[in-house]
Design a protein around this motif. Structure first.
Motif, PDB file in Angstrom:
ATOM      1  N   ASP A   1      -9.795  33.941  23.445  1.00  0.00           N
ATOM      2  CA  ASP A   1     -10.842  34.362  22.506  1.00  0.00           C
ATOM      3  C   ASP A   1     -11.146  35.852  22.636  1.00  0.00           C
ATOM      4  N   HIS A   2     -11.010  36.366  23.834  1.00  0.00           N
ATOM      5  CA  HIS A   2     -11.235  37.800  24.059  1.00  0.00           C
ATOM      6  C   HIS A   2      -9.978  38.614  23.763  1.00  0.00           C
ATOM      7  N   MET A   3      -8.818  38.080  24.100  1.00  0.00           N
ATOM      8  CA  MET A   3      -7.575  38.862  24.053  1.00  0.00           C
ATOM      9  C   MET A   3      -6.946  38.985  22.660  1.00  0.00           C
ATOM     10  N   CYS A   4      -7.090  37.939  21.840  1.00  0.00           N
ATOM     11  CA  CYS A   4      -6.316  37.907  20.589  1.00  0.00           C
ATOM     12  C   CYS A   4      -7.080  38.576  19.448  1.00  0.00           C
ATOM     13  N   GLU A   5      -6.402  39.419  18.699  1.00  0.00           N
ATOM     14  CA  GLU A   5      -6.982  39.980  17.481  1.00  0.00           C
ATOM     15  C   GLU A   5      -6.153  39.494  16.292  1.00  0.00           C
ATOM     16  N   THR A   6      -6.840  38.935  15.287  1.00  0.00           N
ATOM     17  CA  THR A   6      -6.139  38.408  14.120  1.00  0.00           C
ATOM     18  C   THR A   6      -5.592  39.562  13.273  1.00  0.00           C
ATOM     19  N   VAL A   7      -4.383  39.384  12.790  1.00  0.00           N
ATOM     20  CA  VAL A   7      -3.746  40.403  11.950  1.00  0.00           C
ATOM     21  C   VAL A   7      -3.847  39.960  10.492  1.00  0.00           C
ATOM     22  N   PRO A   8      -4.318  40.846   9.586  1.00  0.00           N
ATOM     23  CA  PRO A   8      -4.424  40.463   8.178  1.00  0.00           C
ATOM     24  C   PRO A   8      -3.070  40.023   7.604  1.00  0.00           C
ATOM     25  N   ALA A   9      -3.102  39.048   6.693  1.00  0.00           N
ATOM     26  CA  ALA A   9      -1.859  38.477   6.167  1.00  0.00           C
ATOM     27  C   ALA A   9      -0.992  39.521   5.480  1.00  0.00           C
ATOM     28  N   ASP A  10      -1.616  40.541   4.888  1.00  0.00           N
ATOM     29  CA  ASP A  10      -0.816  41.531   4.147  1.00  0.00           C
ATOM     30  C   ASP A  10      -0.316  42.673   5.035  1.00  0.00           C
ATOM     31  N   MET A  11      -0.521  42.551   6.326  1.00  0.00           N
ATOM     32  CA  MET A  11      -0.081  43.616   7.232  1.00  0.00           C
ATOM     33  C   MET A  11       1.198  43.162   7.935  1.00  0.00           C
ATOM     34  N   ALA A  12       2.275  43.956   7.820  1.00  0.00           N
ATOM     35  CA  ALA A  12       3.557  43.586   8.435  1.00  0.00           C
ATOM     36  C   ALA A  12       3.444  43.612   9.949  1.00  0.00           C
ATOM     37  N   ASP A  13       4.281  42.813  10.615  1.00  0.00           N
ATOM     38  CA  ASP A  13       4.335  42.850  12.084  1.00  0.00           C
ATOM     39  C   ASP A  13       4.464  44.285  12.584  1.00  0.00           C
ATOM     40  N   GLU A  14       5.389  45.031  11.991  1.00  0.00           N
ATOM     41  CA  GLU A  14       5.699  46.372  12.497  1.00  0.00           C
ATOM     42  C   GLU A  14       4.505  47.322  12.372  1.00  0.00           C
ATOM     43  N   ASP A  15       3.635  47.101  11.371  1.00  0.00           N
ATOM     44  CA  ASP A  15       2.452  47.952  11.228  1.00  0.00           C
ATOM     45  C   ASP A  15       1.422  47.639  12.298  1.00  0.00           C
TER      46      ASP A  15
ATOM     47  N   VAL B   1      -9.084  47.261  16.932  1.00  0.00           N
ATOM     48  CA  VAL B   1      -9.801  47.134  15.649  1.00  0.00           C
ATOM     49  C   VAL B   1      -9.951  48.481  14.938  1.00  0.00           C
ATOM     50  N   PRO B   2     -10.462  49.538  15.608  1.00  0.00           N
ATOM     51  CA  PRO B   2     -10.597  50.804  14.877  1.00  0.00           C
ATOM     52  C   PRO B   2      -9.269  51.374  14.383  1.00  0.00           C
ATOM     53  N   LEU B   3      -8.218  51.263  15.180  1.00  0.00           N
ATOM     54  CA  LEU B   3      -6.943  51.862  14.745  1.00  0.00           C
ATOM     55  C   LEU B   3      -6.290  51.042  13.632  1.00  0.00           C
ATOM     56  N   MET B   4      -6.573  49.738  13.587  1.00  0.00           N
ATOM     57  CA  MET B   4      -6.020  48.916  12.500  1.00  0.00           C
ATOM     58  C   MET B   4      -6.469  49.494  11.155  1.00  0.00           C
TER      59      MET B   4
ATOM     60  N   ALA C   1       1.046  56.139  10.844  1.00  0.00           N
ATOM     61  CA  ALA C   1       2.257  55.454  10.349  1.00  0.00           C
ATOM     62  C   ALA C   1       3.174  55.140  11.522  1.00  0.00           C
ATOM     63  N   PRO C   2       2.758  54.193  12.383  1.00  0.00           N
ATOM     64  CA  PRO C   2       3.507  53.956  13.615  1.00  0.00           C
ATOM     65  C   PRO C   2       4.944  53.481  13.397  1.00  0.00           C
ATOM     66  N   THR C   3       5.251  52.902  12.238  1.00  0.00           N
ATOM     67  CA  THR C   3       6.613  52.383  12.030  1.00  0.00           C
ATOM     68  C   THR C   3       7.657  53.495  12.010  1.00  0.00           C
ATOM     69  N   ARG C   4       7.213  54.750  11.844  1.00  0.00           N
ATOM     70  CA  ARG C   4       8.164  55.868  11.777  1.00  0.00           C
ATOM     71  C   ARG C   4       9.021  55.991  13.039  1.00  0.00           C
ATOM     72  N   ILE C   5       8.542  55.466  14.162  1.00  0.00           N
ATOM     73  CA  ILE C   5       9.288  55.631  15.419  1.00  0.00           C
ATOM     74  C   ILE C   5      10.333  54.535  15.641  1.00  0.00           C
ATOM     75  N   ILE C   6      10.336  53.505  14.778  1.00  0.00           N
ATOM     76  CA  ILE C   6      11.280  52.388  14.980  1.00  0.00           C
ATOM     77  C   ILE C   6      12.683  52.825  14.573  1.00  0.00           C
ATOM     78  N   THR C   7      13.623  52.728  15.514  1.00  0.00           N
ATOM     79  CA  THR C   7      15.008  53.083  15.194  1.00  0.00           C
ATOM     80  C   THR C   7      15.928  51.864  15.218  1.00  0.00           C
ATOM     81  N   HIS C   8      15.539  50.825  15.957  1.00  0.00           N
ATOM     82  CA  HIS C   8      16.413  49.655  16.105  1.00  0.00           C
ATOM     83  C   HIS C   8      15.588  48.385  16.048  1.00  0.00           C
ATOM     84  N   THR C   9      16.086  47.399  15.315  1.00  0.00           N
ATOM     85  CA  THR C   9      15.517  46.056  15.345  1.00  0.00           C
ATOM     86  C   THR C   9      16.682  45.118  15.602  1.00  0.00           C
ATOM     87  N   ILE C  10      16.680  44.492  16.775  1.00  0.00           N
ATOM     88  CA  ILE C  10      17.848  43.704  17.203  1.00  0.00           C
ATOM     89  C   ILE C  10      17.387  42.321  17.668  1.00  0.00           C
ATOM     90  N   PRO C  11      18.294  41.350  17.716  1.00  0.00           N
ATOM     91  CA  PRO C  11      17.897  40.033  18.222  1.00  0.00           C
ATOM     92  C   PRO C  11      17.474  40.105  19.689  1.00  0.00           C
TER      93      PRO C  11
END
Ligand code: NAD
Ligand code: ZN
Length: 355
Positions: A140-154, A308-311, A320-330
């Motif tokens: 209850d303290h640790m988890c923050e819900t992510v809005p449905a329209d927000m991608a995992d990577e964001d 919460v504030p940074l979301m 735009a944190p996704t700018r640093i992603i270079t690889h998405t692998i299994p």
């Protein structure tokens, strides 16, 4: 379930381990949808911080990783707020939310977990997030819900490196018009650069030696400084009319850049350090720090406080944190992910893992 385990220096493996399960009534089990490799994982990967001859700090076979997000699959009987099916992100450090330090908004100092980190070696040991599932305590303290329209990577980097980069910039006390230097153009340094822009400095220099990382720093509005072209403190002084930057953000985590940050900052300036030091700092330039009248702020990031504030800043397009992603692998390709991230091959900056 499948997970990435550490067996020794440079030896990470894909293995079948026991399924994550509810242990305490306040736990949830999360099915991981995205995970990643962090610069902090590299300290363990290199066996740094272990005394020669002493047993390893983490048990061989421990599940690695502290950056993850996913969907709640099982809920302990005392969990009230988090529900099965919720999509959540959690901070890298594990805290109860109730002890004296948690109530002082210092969750990384939590006494209930002994300052534990997922997949880490401090305090109580909790399996990490480079896996198909993970047990999240004090849900209850640790988890923050992510809005449905927000991608995992964001949303993903809120749990660790975006919060860390932001708190590095915030702790530096940057004022409009300042000159700033960021040491390290890895994932943390690049997100510290993005965050530093929010405080209105005139110029932000970014110090590294890896060309493709400096190139992205430039695309993100930084001025690249190649540390192989001369002592970075001298280069930074030359670039700031002889005085040195007002604030230095140290995002590497080794003795050399830490000392260089102190050498670079202007008299009366601030050094803000988030690099993880797993070994003693023998060459700490205490005399220079003293006579410069500088302010030093360092430490592990209380990421829970920033989620919460940074979301809101991501949703508004100001980070735009996704700018640093270079690889998405299994997930099962993670050993290769460690190799390219560590050796800075294949232009790797942030390597994301998909279970
Ligand atoms: P990374 O290893 O990818 O990045 C480090 C970068 O620093 C590399 O690009 C490297 O080339 C560069 N570098 C090396 N020596 C340098 C020097 N003398 N001057 C300037 N740059 C230099 O790792 P990362 O994922 O960006 O993580 C950076 C640090 O942040 C690590 O120490 C990690 O443990 C730490 N970290 C801290 C927290 C926290 O809560 N405080 C959270 C996450 C990560
Ligand atoms: Zn991390």
């Amino acid at each position: 379930m499948k997970a990435i385990t550490l067996h020794g220096v440079g030896d990470v493996r894909v293995e079948s381990v026991a399924d994550a399960r509810i242990v305490d009534p306040t736990d949830v089990v999360v099915r991981i949808t995205t995970s990643a490799i962090c610069g902090s994982d590299l300290h363990q990967y290199h066996g740094r911080g272990a005394t020669p001859g002493a047993p390893p700090l983490v048990e061989p076979g421990s599940v690695m990783g502290h950056e993850f997000m996913g969907v709640v699959e099982e809920v302990g009987p005392s969990v009230a707020r988090v529900k099965k099916g919720d999509r959540i992100v959690a901070p890298f450090s594990i805290s109860c939310g109730q002890c004296e330090w948690c109530r002082m908004r210092l969750p990384t100092q939590c006494v209930a977990t002994g300052r534990a980190v997922f997949g880490g070696r401090f305090g109580k040991q909790y399996p990490g997030g480079q896996a198909e599932r993970i047990r999240v305590p004090f849900a209850d303290h640790m988890c923050e819900t992510v809005p449905a329209d927000m991608a995992d990577e964001d949303a993903f980097f809120l749990g660790d490196i975006l919060s860390t980069g932001y708190c590095c910039a915030e702790n530096a006390g940057i004022r409009p018009g300042d000159s700033v230097a960021v040491f390290g153009a890895g994932p943390v340094g690049l997100l510290a650069l993005q965050s530093a822009h929010l405080f209105g400095p005139a110029r932000i220099f970014v110090v590294d030696r890896v060309g493709y990382r400096l190139k992205l720093a430039e695309e993100l509005g930084g001025i690249p400084v190649n540390l192989d072209r001369g002592h970075p403190a001298e280069q930074l002084r030359a670039l700031t009319g002889g005085r040195g930057p007002d604030a230095v953000l140290e995002c590497v985590g080794h003795e050399t850049p830490f000392a260089q940050s102190i050498q670079a900052v202007r008299p009366g300036g601030t050094v803000s350090s988030v690099g993880v030091y797993v070994e003693p700092l023998i060459g700490f330039p205490v005399r220079e720090a003293f006579f410069k009248d500088l302010t030093l702020k360092m430490g592990i990031c209380n990421a829970r406080n920033y989620i919460v504030p940074l979301m809101g800043l991501i949703q508004a397009g100001r980070l735009a944190p996704t700018r640093i992603i270079t690889h998405t692998i299994p997930l099962t390709d993670a050993p290769r992910g460690y190799t390219i991230f560590d050796r800075k091959e294949d232009q790797a900056i942030k390597v994301m893992l998909k279970p």
